[in-house]
Each structure stands twice: as C-alpha cells, then as structure tokens.
Design an enzyme around this catalytic site. Structure first.
Site, PDB file in Angstrom:
ATOM      1  N   ASN A   1      -8.942   2.628  -6.243  1.00  0.00           N
ATOM      2  CA  ASN A   1      -7.790   1.872  -6.741  1.00  0.00           C
ATOM      3  C   ASN A   1      -8.278   0.693  -7.582  1.00  0.00           C
ATOM      4  O   ASN A   1      -8.825  -0.282  -7.064  1.00  0.00           O
ATOM      5  CB  ASN A   1      -6.968   1.394  -5.529  1.00  0.00           C
ATOM      6  CG  ASN A   1      -5.735   0.615  -5.920  1.00  0.00           C
ATOM      7  OD1 ASN A   1      -5.711  -0.054  -6.954  1.00  0.00           O
ATOM      8  ND2 ASN A   1      -4.717   0.687  -5.079  1.00  0.00           N
TER       9      ASN A   1
ATOM     10  N   ASP B   1      -7.971  -0.935   4.114  1.00  0.00           N
ATOM     11  CA  ASP B   1      -6.735  -0.168   4.163  1.00  0.00           C
ATOM     12  C   ASP B   1      -5.613  -1.171   4.395  1.00  0.00           C
ATOM     13  O   ASP B   1      -5.752  -2.075   5.226  1.00  0.00           O
ATOM     14  CB  ASP B   1      -6.771   0.885   5.261  1.00  0.00           C
ATOM     15  CG  ASP B   1      -5.814   2.033   4.971  1.00  0.00           C
ATOM     16  OD1 ASP B   1      -5.751   2.474   3.809  1.00  0.00           O
ATOM     17  OD2 ASP B   1      -5.119   2.490   5.896  1.00  0.00           O
TER      18      ASP B   1
HETATM   19  P1  IMP Z   1      -4.041   1.989   0.753  1.00  0.00           P
HETATM   20  O1  IMP Z   1      -4.684   0.828   1.430  1.00  0.00           O
HETATM   21  O2  IMP Z   1      -4.772   2.379  -0.481  1.00  0.00           O
HETATM   22  O3  IMP Z   1      -3.723   3.115   1.658  1.00  0.00           O
HETATM   23  O4  IMP Z   1      -2.693   1.374   0.178  1.00  0.00           O
HETATM   24  C1  IMP Z   1      -1.474   1.700   0.666  1.00  0.00           C
HETATM   25  C2  IMP Z   1      -0.368   1.353  -0.266  1.00  0.00           C
HETATM   26  O5  IMP Z   1       0.107   0.064   0.101  1.00  0.00           O
HETATM   27  C3  IMP Z   1      -0.672   1.259  -1.744  1.00  0.00           C
HETATM   28  O6  IMP Z   1      -0.538   2.463  -2.394  1.00  0.00           O
HETATM   29  C4  IMP Z   1       0.396   0.300  -2.208  1.00  0.00           C
HETATM   30  O7  IMP Z   1       1.597   0.982  -2.411  1.00  0.00           O
HETATM   31  C5  IMP Z   1       0.560  -0.598  -1.017  1.00  0.00           C
HETATM   32  N1  IMP Z   1      -0.217  -1.824  -1.163  1.00  0.00           N
HETATM   33  C6  IMP Z   1      -1.461  -2.090  -0.703  1.00  0.00           C
HETATM   34  N2  IMP Z   1      -1.814  -3.344  -1.025  1.00  0.00           N
HETATM   35  C7  IMP Z   1      -0.776  -3.872  -1.717  1.00  0.00           C
HETATM   36  C8  IMP Z   1      -0.544  -5.129  -2.328  1.00  0.00           C
HETATM   37  O8  IMP Z   1      -1.373  -6.051  -2.321  1.00  0.00           O
HETATM   38  N3  IMP Z   1       0.651  -5.275  -2.929  1.00  0.00           N
HETATM   39  C9  IMP Z   1       1.600  -4.309  -2.970  1.00  0.00           C
HETATM   40  N4  IMP Z   1       1.438  -3.117  -2.425  1.00  0.00           N
HETATM   41  C10 IMP Z   1       0.247  -2.903  -1.801  1.00  0.00           C
END
Ligand code: IMP
Length: 196
Positions: A12, A71
């Site tokens: 990401n 995460d």
């Molecule tokens: P993961 O940690 O990549 O599984 O992220 C999960 C999801 O949470 C991401 O795809 C975003 O939609 C959301 N997310 C994670 N961090 C943020 C942030 O700082 N702001 C807004 N959405 C977030």
C-alpha cells in the site's frame, strides 16, 4: 551514524508515504518494491495482531532482514467493532474505498452513536524476535464525506480534537492524531533503546 534498515511489508503506497514521513534518519524504510518482492501478502486471520504477524513473518522468511508490517482496522462502536479486521474488504472482494465508505454510511443511518476508532497493530521482527505495538485514534464517522487527501475511510473519519476529516488534512496534520503514527512512535522508542 549507523543507518537502521527495515523492510516494510506492505504493497500500500499510501502507507509507505505515511510511514516514511514518520520513520526518518537513522531509519531507512525499504519497500517490497525496493526489495524486488512482488507478492500478495495474505491477511487471512480474525485479528489485526495475527494478520500483522503473518505479514511480517512472511517477509522475514523471504528477506531474512529486520522488518515490520502493520494491520489497521476501523472499529465502529454501534456496529460492534465493524468493519474492523475486514476494513479493506468491507463491501466485498474487489470493491474499492468508495464502496466501503458507502456501505458504512448506509449501515450507520439512523444510529445516534457514530463514535469510532482506528486501531493499528505493528509487528516488528528484530533480530529474529517479534514485538507488537498498538496505536489508537478515537473519533467519529460523519454523515457526508469530505476531503480528497489520504485513503480508505479518511473522508468520513473526524478525529477527536478536530473538525476536519482526515481527508481534509495534510499528512503532517493527520500525523498529529494518527493511529499509525502512535504505533510507529512506539516502534521508534523501542529501537532507539536497542541500537542508538
Ligand atoms: P490493511 O491494514 O491494509 O488491512 O487496511 C485495512 C483498510 O483499512 C484499508 O484498506 C483502508 O480502507 C483502511 N485504513 C487503514 N488505515 C487507514 C487510514 O489511516 N485511514 C483511512 N482508512 C484506513
């Protein structure tokens, strides 16, 4: 000064940008792209902690370098902690940030309690040992999204202590409140004690 290299286990780019704005010299963040690793890292577990561990251990197995992952979940209290660990895929596989926001706004219609928090778990693998750090940012979900910065649920999340959504903030402003920043500051303090 000794440079401390850490591989960041994510694909990401938004997260890479945020983490690089926090982890500065003597830290050097190596992305998966920099390391020539092109894999989809699995996130199959029911908790943020287990997913963070899975990501860091996967990348540690491949690189054998010190590395970390994170995460993050958005936890909405009146939805019993949803979307939580499913934040990325809330509206289903293959759906985008906007679909997830739309579903969240729909589910919150008519609910008076709109309080929520972002929770980040960082898993660091340092000298073959794992350490976990957590950062929380409390706030609320607004009814109409605003702003175009950031990513994910940023346009609908307003942190306590501000009137702006995360998507109306510069990265530096977001870092004053952010869950990710809080977790990474702990990682920095930990590493400073170990090596500086
Ligand atoms: P993961 O940690 O990549 O599984 O992220 C999960 C999801 O949470 C991401 O795809 C975003 O939609 C959301 N997310 C994670 N961090 C943020 C942030 O700082 N702001 C807004 N959405 C977030």
């Amino acid at each position: 000064m000794e440079i401390i290299e850490l591989v960041f286990a994510t694909n990401n780019q938004n997260k890479v940008n945020e983490i690089r704005s926090i982890l500065q010299t003597p830290f050097h963040v190596i992305t998966l792209k920099d390391a020539g690793i092109d894999i989809d890292i699995p996130e199959p577990h029911a908790t943020l902690e287990a997913n963070a561990s899975e990501k860091s251990s996967t990348i540690h197995r491949i690189t054998n370098m010190n590395c970390f992952s994170e995460d993050t979940g958005l936890e909405v209290f009146s939805l019993n902690g949803e979307p939580g660990v499913k934040s990325a895929r809330y509206a289903g596989e293959g759906r985008n940030f906007q679909d997830n926001i739309n579903l969240l706004i729909e589910k919150l219609k008519g609910k008076p309690d709109r309080t929520a928090q972002f929770r980040t778990v960082v898993s660091l693998i340092w000298n073959n040992q794992e350490f976990l750090f957590t950062g929380i940012c409390k706030g609320r979900i607004i009814e109409i999204q605003k702003g175009s910065e950031g990513f994910g649920y940023d346009p609908v999340f307003v942190p306590d202590g501000s009137d702006k959504s995360f998507a109306e903030m510069t990265m530096d402003e977001k870092n004053k409140f952010s869950h990710r920043k809080k977790a990474v500051v702990q990682l920095i303090e930990f590493l400073k004690q170990k090596v500086l």
